[in-house]
Design a protein around this motif. Structure first.
Motif, PDB file in Angstrom:
ATOM      1  N   UNK A  79       0.825  -1.210   0.000  1.00  0.00           N
ATOM      2  CA  UNK A  79       0.000   0.000   0.000  1.00  0.00           C
ATOM      3  C   UNK A  79       0.859   1.260   0.000  1.00  0.00           C
ATOM      4  N   UNK A  80       0.398   2.288  -0.718  1.00  0.00           N
ATOM      5  CA  UNK A  80       1.140   3.539  -0.777  1.00  0.00           C
ATOM      6  C   UNK A  80       0.161   4.663  -1.103  1.00  0.00           C
ATOM      7  N   UNK A  81       0.551   5.895  -0.764  1.00  0.00           N
ATOM      8  CA  UNK A  81      -0.327   7.010  -1.071  1.00  0.00           C
ATOM      9  C   UNK A  81       0.176   8.343  -0.555  1.00  0.00           C
ATOM     10  N   UNK A  82      -0.494   9.378  -1.012  1.00  0.00           N
ATOM     11  CA  UNK A  82      -0.123  10.769  -0.709  1.00  0.00           C
ATOM     12  C   UNK A  82      -0.503  11.136   0.721  1.00  0.00           C
ATOM     13  N   UNK A  83       0.383  11.907   1.349  1.00  0.00           N
ATOM     14  CA  UNK A  83       0.123  12.456   2.681  1.00  0.00           C
ATOM     15  C   UNK A  83       0.266  13.973   2.591  1.00  0.00           C
ATOM     16  N   UNK A  84      -0.803  14.694   2.885  1.00  0.00           N
ATOM     17  CA  UNK A  84      -0.817  16.158   2.773  1.00  0.00           C
ATOM     18  C   UNK A  84      -0.153  16.808   3.982  1.00  0.00           C
TER      19      UNK A  84
END
Length: 213
Positions: A79-84
Motif C-alpha cells: 500500500x502507498x499514497x499521498x500524505x498532505x
C-alpha cells in the motif's frame, strides 16, 4: 532503494505478508544494452519458510533479462499514497508519500518443465479459487495439450535472495497525535482516502507501541 534505519522492515513474517498480499511484482535487471523491467506474478515458494520466491516470465523475456545468468531485483509494492502537509497541523511541513516496498535481489535458478507447471498450476488455483465457478488448468479433456504448449512459452524461476532491502515509510518520524490524524484522513472520504494504507500505518505503529511497552 535507499534505506533509512527508522523505516527498515526486518521481521520475516511481515516481509512474507507483504509479498503474499502483493504478488504483482516488478522484475528489474541490467543487461549490457541497458536497464529492463518486466511485470509478472511472483509467489513465495510454498516449500520454504524464508523469502524464496517462484514465478515465470514469457519468452523471450528470459533472454532479455539473462534469466539465471545475472543478478536481478524483484520489487513488491505494498500500500502507498499521498500524505498532505495540511494533516500535520499548523507547522512547517511538506507533502510526502507513505509506502511499503520489498526488494529481493539475486541470481535466479531456472525451473525445469514439471516444476514450472506446478508453479503455473498454483498461480491459477490461487486466483481462480475466489471465482464462483473456478477454471482450473487441467479440468477439460483437451487441456493437457494446451497447458503443455503454454508452459513451453514460459520460463519458470526460483529466487533465493542474497540481498533484501525492505522499507515501510509510514510516518514513524512523526508525533503520535500526528500519526493518528494521518490515519484518520486516510480512513476518511477525502480525495486521498486510502484505507489499505491506513491499515498498514496502524499495523506498523501498533507494533512500535508494543516494542516500547
Amino acid at each position: 532503494m535507499r534505506q533509512n534505519p527508522s523505516f527498515a522492515m526486518t521481521d520475516l513474517a511481515e516481509l512474507r505478508r507483504v509479498i503474499v498480499g502483493n504478488p504483482w511484482a516488478t522484475i528489474v535487471s541490467a543487461p549490457d544494452d541497458g536497464l529492463v523491467a518486466s511485470h509478472y506474478v511472483v509467489l513465495l515458494d510454498e516449500d520454504r519458510d524464508d523469502l524464496t520466491v517462484v514465478g515465470h516470465v514469457g519468452r523471450p523475456d528470459d533472454l532479455i533479462h539473462g534469466l539465471g545468468e545475472r543478478e536481478l531485483i524483484v520489487v513488491f509494492q505494498g500500500p502507498h499514497g499521498y500524505v498532505s502537509p495540511g494533516w500535520y497541523g499548523d507547522v512547517a511541513a511538506v507533502p510526502t508519500w507513505n509506502y511499503v516496498s520489498v526488494h529481493l535481489s539475486g541470481v535466479p535458478e531456472i525451473l525445469g518443465a514439471e516444476d514450472n507447471l506446478r508453479v503455473l498450476d498454483r498461480m491459477v488455483e490461487l486466483f481462480e479459487k475466489r471465482m464462483p465457478a473456478p477454471r482450473r488448468m487441467w479440468e477439460r479433456p483437451n487441456d493437457e495439450v494446451f497447458v503443455r504448449r503454454l508452459e513451453a512459452g514460459t520460463v519458470g524461476f526460483r529466487l533465493t535472495p542474497t540481498k533484501v532491502v525492505a522499507k515501510r515509510k509510514l510516518s514513524q518520524n512523526k508525533p503520535a497525535e500526528t500519526v493518528e490524524t494521518v490515519i484518520a484522513e486516510l480512513d476518511g472520504d477525502g480525495p486521498y482516502a486510502n484505507p489499505a494504507l491506513a491499515a498498514e500505518m496502524r499495523r506498523a505503529h501498533e507494533g512500535r507501541a508494543g516494542n516500547h511497552a
